[in-house]
Motif scaffolding. Sequence first.
Motif, PDB file in Angstrom:
ATOM      1  N   LEU A  20       0.842  -1.191   0.000  1.00 64.65           N
ATOM      2  CA  LEU A  20       0.000   0.000   0.000  1.00 64.65           C
ATOM      3  C   LEU A  20       0.881   1.246   0.000  1.00 64.65           C
ATOM      4  O   LEU A  20       1.745   1.411   0.859  1.00 64.65           O
ATOM      5  N   TYR A  29      -4.555   6.515  -2.399  1.00 67.90           N
ATOM      6  CA  TYR A  29      -3.811   5.304  -2.092  1.00 67.90           C
ATOM      7  C   TYR A  29      -3.741   4.424  -3.337  1.00 67.90           C
ATOM      8  O   TYR A  29      -4.703   4.321  -4.098  1.00 67.90           O
ATOM      9  N   ARG A  51      -7.377   3.950  -4.743  1.00 63.24           N
ATOM     10  CA  ARG A  51      -8.538   4.150  -3.875  1.00 63.24           C
ATOM     11  C   ARG A  51      -8.451   5.547  -3.273  1.00 63.24           C
ATOM     12  O   ARG A  51      -7.364   6.035  -2.948  1.00 63.24           O
ATOM     13  N   GLN A  53      -9.849   6.279  -0.445  1.00 55.49           N
ATOM     14  CA  GLN A  53      -9.717   6.138   1.000  1.00 55.49           C
ATOM     15  C   GLN A  53      -9.407   4.692   1.358  1.00 55.49           C
ATOM     16  O   GLN A  53      -9.910   3.751   0.766  1.00 55.49           O
ATOM     17  N   LEU A  54      -8.508   4.542   2.292  1.00 56.09           N
ATOM     18  CA  LEU A  54      -8.218   3.262   2.918  1.00 56.09           C
ATOM     19  C   LEU A  54      -7.888   3.552   4.370  1.00 56.09           C
ATOM     20  O   LEU A  54      -7.442   4.661   4.704  1.00 56.09           O
ATOM     21  N   TYR A  71      -8.613  -9.321   1.267  1.00 52.96           N
ATOM     22  CA  TYR A  71      -9.409  -8.395   2.073  1.00 52.96           C
ATOM     23  C   TYR A  71      -8.492  -7.366   2.734  1.00 52.96           C
ATOM     24  O   TYR A  71      -7.473  -7.720   3.328  1.00 52.96           O
ATOM     25  N   SER A  74     -10.798  -0.758   4.571  1.00 55.24           N
ATOM     26  CA  SER A  74     -10.844   0.478   3.788  1.00 55.24           C
ATOM     27  C   SER A  74     -11.194   1.689   4.642  1.00 55.24           C
ATOM     28  O   SER A  74     -10.665   2.774   4.431  1.00 55.24           O
ATOM     29  N   THR A  75     -12.106   1.537   5.580  1.00 52.31           N
ATOM     30  CA  THR A  75     -12.441   2.594   6.531  1.00 52.31           C
ATOM     31  C   THR A  75     -12.648   1.934   7.887  1.00 52.31           C
ATOM     32  O   THR A  75     -12.523   0.718   8.031  1.00 52.31           O
ATOM     33  N   SER A  78     -15.710  -0.413   7.156  1.00 52.39           N
ATOM     34  CA  SER A  78     -15.855  -1.256   5.973  1.00 52.39           C
ATOM     35  C   SER A  78     -14.531  -1.895   5.583  1.00 52.39           C
ATOM     36  O   SER A  78     -13.459  -1.464   6.010  1.00 52.39           O
ATOM     37  N   ILE A  79     -14.632  -2.942   4.768  1.00 54.63           N
ATOM     38  CA  ILE A  79     -13.459  -3.582   4.200  1.00 54.63           C
ATOM     39  C   ILE A  79     -13.655  -3.708   2.693  1.00 54.63           C
ATOM     40  O   ILE A  79     -14.768  -3.855   2.203  1.00 54.63           O
ATOM     41  N   ASP A  80     -12.558  -3.617   1.954  1.00 54.46           N
ATOM     42  CA  ASP A  80     -12.563  -3.860   0.518  1.00 54.46           C
ATOM     43  C   ASP A  80     -12.078  -5.283   0.269  1.00 54.46           C
ATOM     44  O   ASP A  80     -11.194  -5.776   0.984  1.00 54.46           O
ATOM     45  N   THR A  91     -16.930  -3.652  -1.799  1.00 61.12           N
ATOM     46  CA  THR A  91     -16.833  -3.154  -0.423  1.00 61.12           C
ATOM     47  C   THR A  91     -17.907  -3.806   0.435  1.00 61.12           C
ATOM     48  O   THR A  91     -19.047  -3.956   0.002  1.00 61.12           O
TER      49      THR A  91
END
Length: 235
Positions: A20, A29, A51, A53-54, A71, A74-75, A78-80, A91
């Motif tokens: 990352l 990102y 992205r 946002q992460l 996986y 991301s926030t 949440s997960i991406d 997401t």
Amino acid sequence: MNDLLLVEEADGVSYFHVLLVANMQRTKYTVHVNMLRHGDGVWRTYLTFDRDQLLDPEWESKAVLANNKIYIASTQNSIDFFDLTTSSISTVQLPHGVEYGDRDTMLAPADDASDVYLIHAKNLQLDIWLHKGDNWLLVDTISLRDMVANLRIPGCEVEDEPTAPLWINHVGSYAEFVFLEMGRCALHLDVKCRQLRKVYDMTEEELDLGDIHPLTMIWPPIFPALTDNLARNAM
């Protein structure tokens, strides 16, 4: 984030490297996924995507490979996940009331065609969620208060009440065990047996525990029989 993941295939083991990279303002990102396939001998770019946002890498989130998906948090809510088969990105929102905090949430691969487990620690309680299909299922809740109190960790209790924060350091595959940190101690929780043990005390010279990387093996181990020549040389 700089994680190395492996996947067992019919012809051997392949590796994925997830890196990352953030811009100076941490508003953009780029996630680089490189692959080293068994017998290939060279790393190749598998997937690169941007992205907006992460989750900040300072939260120490880890990438997890499960069911041919990677996986990444991301926030805080949440997960991406990145499908390696279709190269698509989706997401998933975390369960209601659960969010990434300071080392209190971690993912682990599931043991079937499901996606991932999510382990969340709060107020000396461990909740284990399973993401299956489009839903989160709460599959286990473990109260650690009495277990921690029985360990009587120095500097972590006031009148037999645990006071130090409990952090998640490592979750085993299929969420079968969890390594936790409390004060200057490392704790091992056997999820199935509901047994918590202190496995390490930090020395005065150690500033932090660091990441735990357990080695799992069959117990008791079975060693190959020695031939007569090897047995004589070993004596």
